[in-house]
Design a protein around this motif. Structure first.
Motif, PDB file in Angstrom:
ATOM      1  N   SER A 172      66.909  43.634  33.917  1.00 49.11           N
ATOM      2  CA  SER A 172      66.946  42.145  33.470  1.00 49.11           C
ATOM      3  C   SER A 172      66.984  41.603  35.172  1.00 49.11           C
ATOM      4  N   ILE A 195      76.713  41.878  38.957  1.00 54.89           N
ATOM      5  CA  ILE A 195      76.430  42.356  37.701  1.00 54.89           C
ATOM      6  C   ILE A 195      77.447  43.684  37.297  1.00 54.89           C
ATOM      7  N   LEU A 217      75.367  37.168  36.086  1.00 52.00           N
ATOM      8  CA  LEU A 217      74.241  37.651  35.540  1.00 52.00           C
ATOM      9  C   LEU A 217      73.469  36.218  34.667  1.00 52.00           C
ATOM     10  N   ASP A 267      75.306  46.247  32.409  1.00 52.76           N
ATOM     11  CA  ASP A 267      74.116  45.450  32.425  1.00 52.76           C
ATOM     12  C   ASP A 267      72.997  46.300  33.100  1.00 52.76           C
ATOM     13  N   GLU A 268      71.833  45.952  32.405  1.00 56.95           N
ATOM     14  CA  GLU A 268      70.477  46.480  32.823  1.00 56.95           C
ATOM     15  C   GLU A 268      70.073  45.745  33.988  1.00 56.95           C
TER      16      GLU A 268
END
Length: 160
Positions: A62, A54, A34, A58-59
């Motif tokens: 994003s 990712i 990412l 992690d979101e």
């Protein structure tokens, strides 16, 4: 479900001596972290296949603006008991309508196969001690479900 043999995979990570490189030259079928993707996305050539790997912390949001440019999103299971990547896959398929490959990596076990498929994964890298034939067989354990999934939001056994 596609089973990935890492020795013959067309996707390759970009790493340096001290880990993932931040500065890199675009190349087809690069599987970037990412952080790497955010560093190069403004300069990545349109139409050149790229994937992003990712972590499960992690979101997914994003990546939302970039999903149309990605061919692959690899979601990581650091432990087989940590199911956050299932939610990430579901968001990719249901909310963001991601059409590329969603790949499960890390501690991916045969027992996880039915739920991986239901939540939107279409490719897996099995943990080294897992047997592909067993994983393929696990895909047929449950012919129907009461709840819908990412492929069909309507339950198979609907009330009349």
């Amino acid at each position: 479900m596609k089973f990935i043999d890492t020795h013959h995979d067309q996707w390759h990570t970009i790493t340096g001596e001290d880990g993932p490189m931040v500065t890199l030259t675009p190349a087809p079928f690069s599987l970037l972290t990412l952080m790497q993707w955010h560093a190069v996305r403004a300069h990545w050539p349109e139409g050149m296949p790229v994937g992003v790997s990712i972590g499960n912390d992690d979101e997914i949001e994003s990546l939302a603006a970039d999903l149309s440019r990605l061919s692959l999103v690899a979601l990581h299971f650091p432990k087989w008991v940590d199911g956050r990547a299932y939610s990430q896959a579901r968001l990719l398929r249901s909310r963001y309508r991601f059409q590329g490959e969603v790949r499960a990596t890390g501690e991916v076990l045969v027992d996880m196969m039915p739920l991986l498929k239901r939540t939107g994964f279409d490719a897996v890298v099995l943990r080294g001690d897992q047997i592909r034939a067993d994983a393929e067989r696990a895909m047929s354990f449950f012919p129907g479900h009461y709840q819908g999934d990412v492929e069909d939001n309507h339950p198979v056994f609907a009330r009349s």
